[in-house]
Design an enzyme around this catalytic site. Structure first.
Site, PDB file in Angstrom:
ATOM      1  N   SER A   1     -12.063   3.047   6.967  1.00  0.00           N
ATOM      2  CA  SER A   1     -12.411   2.884   8.383  1.00  0.00           C
ATOM      3  C   SER A   1     -13.420   3.936   8.820  1.00  0.00           C
ATOM      4  O   SER A   1     -13.177   5.131   8.674  1.00  0.00           O
ATOM      5  CB  SER A   1     -11.151   2.992   9.252  1.00  0.00           C
ATOM      6  OG  SER A   1     -10.287   1.903   9.042  1.00  0.00           O
TER       7      SER A   1
ATOM      8  N   GLY B   1      -9.257   4.986   2.853  1.00  0.00           N
ATOM      9  CA  GLY B   1      -9.854   5.556   4.060  1.00  0.00           C
ATOM     10  C   GLY B   1     -11.182   4.911   4.405  1.00  0.00           C
ATOM     11  O   GLY B   1     -12.152   5.591   4.735  1.00  0.00           O
TER      12      GLY B   1
ATOM     13  N   THR C   1      -7.223   1.450   9.977  1.00  0.00           N
ATOM     14  CA  THR C   1      -7.292   1.996  11.337  1.00  0.00           C
ATOM     15  C   THR C   1      -8.242   1.221  12.229  1.00  0.00           C
ATOM     16  O   THR C   1      -7.932   0.949  13.398  1.00  0.00           O
ATOM     17  CB  THR C   1      -7.698   3.482  11.294  1.00  0.00           C
ATOM     18  OG1 THR C   1      -6.807   4.180  10.425  1.00  0.00           O
ATOM     19  CG2 THR C   1      -7.643   4.100  12.673  1.00  0.00           C
TER      20      THR C   1
ATOM     21  N   VAL D   1      -9.125  -0.979   4.469  1.00  0.00           N
ATOM     22  CA  VAL D   1      -9.452  -0.854   5.892  1.00  0.00           C
ATOM     23  C   VAL D   1      -8.170  -1.066   6.689  1.00  0.00           C
ATOM     24  O   VAL D   1      -7.518  -2.100   6.549  1.00  0.00           O
ATOM     25  CB  VAL D   1     -10.509  -1.887   6.321  1.00  0.00           C
ATOM     26  CG1 VAL D   1     -10.843  -1.727   7.805  1.00  0.00           C
ATOM     27  CG2 VAL D   1     -11.770  -1.757   5.473  1.00  0.00           C
TER      28      VAL D   1
ATOM     29  N   ASP E   1       0.820  -1.202   0.000  1.00  0.00           N
ATOM     30  CA  ASP E   1       0.000   0.000   0.000  1.00  0.00           C
ATOM     31  C   ASP E   1       0.863   1.265   0.000  1.00  0.00           C
ATOM     32  O   ASP E   1       1.937   1.292   0.617  1.00  0.00           O
ATOM     33  CB  ASP E   1      -0.892  -0.018   1.249  1.00  0.00           C
ATOM     34  CG  ASP E   1      -2.068   0.928   1.162  1.00  0.00           C
ATOM     35  OD1 ASP E   1      -2.463   1.287   0.044  1.00  0.00           O
ATOM     36  OD2 ASP E   1      -2.599   1.297   2.232  1.00  0.00           O
TER      37      ASP E   1
END
Length: 285
Positions: A211, A209, A233, A231, A82
């Site tokens: 989460s 983003g 955090t 996913v 990532d």
């Protein structure tokens, strides 16, 4: 099964109107938890590691863990790097078995982003590896990647079309209002922008983003063309909170197998909920 490229699974997801949950994992237990969840749910799976995790564990260790998970699974599993800016690290990860990589040159001018992405696409093509790239700037914090809200820039649909044409990239992560980390309020996702981008490009789109985005917003984004949702955090928070609970109950606990068991169960529960949200349960059958 062996690890597979995510290209085919994401193309199918986009074509059939569902999304594949991609999970950033930082420990063996986190990896096991999401792999077990995907097997239980008969869902295709993308395991992800950040650059920070690669530096912490070593790319070879991460790839070896993912290969063991894939070998014992009946579902397709891909391994993705990532948000990487370093082309040498991308090459090293491909060498040890990563089947998908993200070249993030979104902080550079458009022409340089194109050139850097084209180089990675050419390298990855020789190994059958998926390539993801970003246009615009997704806000928030992930590892050492920090983009202030004021610096976040939404992707331009016309530029997205041109970027895909010039680079031949397999998947595209356009900035559409989401952010890394947990949201302080409700996310301000530009759904019209997602639709406009999806109308111009035929490659699968990636929602960064993931989460804390409400279920109805995720489903709407998927219906407009998002085929992968990252996913990170939420998994870290669930994992850490479970360990804290064990020590709150028993401050003298000193067996990692005890607190890791609780942490693993927490991550598995979160992963199953995200797979349900994305609509990918049963799609590996």
């Amino acid at each position: 099964m062996a690890l597979v490229s995510s290209t085919a699974m994401l193309a199918r997801a986009r074509e059939e109107g569902y999304c594949i949950a991609a999970f950033n994992v930082h420990t063996l237990e986190m990896l096991q938890a999401v792999a077990e969840a995907a097997e239980e749910a008969a869902a295709p799976l993308i395991l992800q590691s950040t650059v920070g995790t690669v530096k912490h564990l070593g790319a070879g260790y991460v790839a070896a863990m993912a290969k063991v998970a894939a070998a014992s699974a009946s579902i397709p599993i891909a391994l993705h790097l990532d948000h990487c800016h370093d082309e040498e690290l991308i090459a090293a990860c491909i060498d040890v078995g990563y089947t998908s990589v993200m070249i993030d040159a979104s902080m550079h001018p458009f022409a340089e982003n194109v050139e850097r992405t084209r180089r990675v696409v050419a390298l990855a093509a020789r190994h059958g590896v998926n390539v993801e790239a970003e246009l615009g700037k997704v806000g928030g914090v992930e590892d050492d990647l920090v983009v202030a809200d004021a610096d976040a820039v939404l992707a331009d649909p016309a530029e997205c079309e041109e970027f895909v044409r010039l680079t031949g990239v397999s998947t595209l992560a356009p900035a559409i209002g989401t952010a890394h980390g947990m949201y302080k309020g409700e996310p301000r996702i530009d759904f019209a922008r997602i639709g406009a981008i999806a109308a111009r490009v035929d490659v699968p789109l990636v929602l960064h983003g993931g989460s804390g985005i409400p279920v109805e917003q995720v489903k709407r984004a998927v219906s407009l063309g998002m085929a992968k949702m990252n996913v990170a955090t939420e998994l870290r928070i669930g994992f850490s909170d479970a360990i804290k609970e064990v020590f709150a109950e028993n401050p003298d606990e000193n067996d990692p197998r005890t607190y890791m068991k609780r942490a693993k169960a927490a991550v598995k529960s979160i992963a199953l909920a995200k797979m349900s949200m994305c609509g990918c349960i049963g799609k590996a059958r």
